[in-house]
Design a protein around this motif. Structure first.
Motif, PDB file in Angstrom:
ATOM      1  N   UNK A 137       0.843  -1.192   0.000  1.00 44.57           N
ATOM      2  CA  UNK A 137       0.000   0.000   0.000  1.00 44.57           C
ATOM      3  C   UNK A 137       0.880   1.244   0.000  1.00 44.57           C
ATOM      4  N   UNK A 138       0.484   2.271  -0.729  1.00 40.62           N
ATOM      5  CA  UNK A 138       1.282   3.503  -0.759  1.00 40.62           C
ATOM      6  C   UNK A 138       1.552   4.082   0.628  1.00 40.62           C
ATOM      7  N   UNK A 139       0.570   4.037   1.515  1.00 38.48           N
ATOM      8  CA  UNK A 139       0.781   4.580   2.867  1.00 38.48           C
ATOM      9  C   UNK A 139       1.876   3.818   3.608  1.00 38.48           C
ATOM     10  N   UNK A 140       1.909   2.507   3.469  1.00 37.29           N
ATOM     11  CA  UNK A 140       2.959   1.702   4.103  1.00 37.29           C
ATOM     12  C   UNK A 140       4.322   2.014   3.489  1.00 37.29           C
ATOM     13  N   UNK A 141       4.347   2.239   2.181  1.00 38.83           N
ATOM     14  CA  UNK A 141       5.601   2.570   1.501  1.00 38.83           C
ATOM     15  C   UNK A 141       6.162   3.896   1.993  1.00 38.83           C
ATOM     16  N   UNK A 142       5.293   4.866   2.238  1.00 39.83           N
ATOM     17  CA  UNK A 142       5.738   6.169   2.741  1.00 39.83           C
ATOM     18  C   UNK A 142       6.383   6.016   4.116  1.00 39.83           C
ATOM     19  N   UNK A 143       5.741   5.281   5.000  1.00 43.50           N
ATOM     20  CA  UNK A 143       6.281   5.094   6.348  1.00 43.50           C
ATOM     21  C   UNK A 143       7.611   4.344   6.279  1.00 43.50           C
ATOM     22  N   UNK A 144       7.669   3.287   5.479  1.00 43.75           N
ATOM     23  CA  UNK A 144       8.900   2.502   5.354  1.00 43.75           C
ATOM     24  C   UNK A 144      10.044   3.333   4.778  1.00 43.75           C
ATOM     25  N   UNK A 145       9.778   4.085   3.729  1.00 37.71           N
ATOM     26  CA  UNK A 145      10.823   4.889   3.102  1.00 37.71           C
ATOM     27  C   UNK A 145      11.273   6.025   4.017  1.00 37.71           C
ATOM     28  N   UNK A 146      10.332   6.639   4.706  1.00 39.90           N
ATOM     29  CA  UNK A 146      10.688   7.714   5.642  1.00 39.90           C
ATOM     30  C   UNK A 146      11.521   7.165   6.796  1.00 39.90           C
ATOM     31  N   UNK A 147      11.183   5.996   7.287  1.00 43.10           N
ATOM     32  CA  UNK A 147      11.973   5.367   8.352  1.00 43.10           C
ATOM     33  C   UNK A 147      13.401   5.114   7.881  1.00 43.10           C
ATOM     34  N   UNK A 148      13.547   4.669   6.643  1.00 42.25           N
ATOM     35  CA  UNK A 148      14.889   4.437   6.100  1.00 42.25           C
ATOM     36  C   UNK A 148      15.645   5.751   5.965  1.00 42.25           C
ATOM     37  N   UNK A 149      14.959   6.802   5.512  1.00 42.71           N
ATOM     38  CA  UNK A 149      15.607   8.107   5.336  1.00 42.71           C
ATOM     39  C   UNK A 149      16.042   8.700   6.665  1.00 42.71           C
ATOM     40  N   UNK A 150      15.245   8.464   7.714  1.00 38.87           N
ATOM     41  CA  UNK A 150      15.574   9.014   9.034  1.00 38.87           C
ATOM     42  C   UNK A 150      16.441   8.072   9.847  1.00 38.87           C
ATOM     43  N   UNK A 151      16.687   6.884   9.295  1.00 37.72           N
ATOM     44  CA  UNK A 151      17.500   5.874   9.967  1.00 37.72           C
ATOM     45  C   UNK A 151      16.921   5.509  11.338  1.00 37.72           C
ATOM     46  N   UNK A 152      15.598   5.272  11.363  1.00 37.32           N
ATOM     47  CA  UNK A 152      14.941   4.877  12.600  1.00 37.32           C
ATOM     48  C   UNK A 152      13.893   3.813  12.294  1.00 37.32           C
ATOM     49  N   UNK A 153      13.355   3.221  13.333  1.00 42.23           N
ATOM     50  CA  UNK A 153      12.289   2.241  13.187  1.00 42.23           C
ATOM     51  C   UNK A 153      10.994   2.967  12.837  1.00 42.23           C
ATOM     52  N   UNK A 154      10.174   2.364  12.012  1.00 40.42           N
ATOM     53  CA  UNK A 154       8.927   3.020  11.600  1.00 40.42           C
ATOM     54  C   UNK A 154       8.008   3.340  12.780  1.00 40.42           C
ATOM     55  N   UNK A 155       8.135   2.594  13.871  1.00 39.01           N
ATOM     56  CA  UNK A 155       7.297   2.845  15.041  1.00 39.01           C
ATOM     57  C   UNK A 155       7.717   4.104  15.792  1.00 39.01           C
ATOM     58  N   UNK A 156       8.900   4.625  15.506  1.00 46.65           N
ATOM     59  CA  UNK A 156       9.370   5.861  16.134  1.00 46.65           C
ATOM     60  C   UNK A 156       8.806   7.103  15.456  1.00 46.65           C
ATOM     61  N   UNK A 157       8.240   6.939  14.273  1.00 44.61           N
ATOM     62  CA  UNK A 157       7.673   8.060  13.533  1.00 44.61           C
ATOM     63  C   UNK A 157       6.272   8.387  14.034  1.00 44.61           C
ATOM     64  N   UNK A 158       5.855   9.637  13.847  1.00 46.71           N
ATOM     65  CA  UNK A 158       4.478  10.009  14.146  1.00 46.71           C
ATOM     66  C   UNK A 158       3.546   9.249  13.214  1.00 46.71           C
ATOM     67  N   UNK A 159       2.306   9.044  13.626  1.00 46.00           N
ATOM     68  CA  UNK A 159       1.367   8.358  12.735  1.00 46.00           C
ATOM     69  C   UNK A 159       1.204   9.139  11.422  1.00 46.00           C
ATOM     70  N   UNK A 160       1.103   8.418  10.327  1.00 47.00           N
ATOM     71  CA  UNK A 160       0.955   9.050   9.026  1.00 47.00           C
ATOM     72  C   UNK A 160      -0.304   9.902   8.966  1.00 47.00           C
ATOM     73  N   UNK A 161      -1.351   9.492   9.667  1.00 48.89           N
ATOM     74  CA  UNK A 161      -2.611  10.237   9.623  1.00 48.89           C
ATOM     75  C   UNK A 161      -2.494  11.639  10.223  1.00 48.89           C
ATOM     76  N   UNK A 162      -1.372  11.945  10.908  1.00 49.94           N
ATOM     77  CA  UNK A 162      -1.141  13.315  11.369  1.00 49.94           C
ATOM     78  C   UNK A 162      -0.827  14.243  10.190  1.00 49.94           C
ATOM     79  N   UNK A 163      -0.416  13.657   9.050  1.00 47.33           N
ATOM     80  CA  UNK A 163      -0.040  14.438   7.877  1.00 47.33           C
ATOM     81  C   UNK A 163      -1.010  14.302   6.712  1.00 47.33           C
TER      82      UNK A 163
END
Length: 101
Positions: A29-55
Motif C-alpha cells: 500500500x502507498x501509505x505503508x511505503x511512505x512510512x517505510x521509506x521515511x523510516x529508512x531516510x531518518x534511519x529509525x524504526x517506523x514505530x518511532x515516527x508520528x502516525x501518518x494520519x497526522x499528515x
C-alpha cells in the motif's frame, strides 16, 4: 520494493539529502511505503515516527494511488506532502521520494 534506492550525500558523516524507492502497488500500500521509506531516510524504526494520519488521510491516499484506479490511465498521479520533517512525493507508478524539508 526494489533496490533502486538512491541516497544523495556528500560526506559519510552527513545525513542523506534524500531517498527514492520503487514499489509495486499491487503488493504494498502507498501509505505503508511512505512510512517505510521515511523510516529508512531518518534511519529509525517506523514505530518511532508520528502516525501518518497526522499528515495525510492514509485511506484516501491509498485509494488515489493504488490499483485498479491507476491501471486504467496513461497519466501519472503525484501527491506531495510533509511527513516527519521530510518532503514526501509519491507517484502512481510506484516511486516514493523522501527528502529533508
Amino acid at each position: 520494493m526494489s533496490e533502486k534506492d538512491s541516497l544523495n550525500s556528500g560526506d559519510d558523516d552527513e545525513p542523506p539529502e534524500g531517498i527514492q524507492t520503487q514499489y509495486d502497488w499491487s503488493s504494498t500500500e502507498p501509505s505503508a511505503a511512505v512510512v517505510e521509506t521515511t523510516a529508512r531516510a531518518t534511519n529509525c524504526d517506523h514505530q518511532e515516527l508520528n502516525p501518518l494520519y497526522d499528515s495525510i488521510d492514509p485511506d484516501a491516499f491509498d485509494a488515489i494511488l493504488a490499483p485498479p484506479t491507476t491501471k486504467n490511465t496513461d497519466t501519472t498521479t503525484s501527491i506531495s506532502f510533509t511527513y516527519a520533517g521530510y518532503s514526501v512525493t509519491v507517484q502512481s507508478n510506484g516511486t516514493v521520494n523522501v527528502a529533508p524539508v
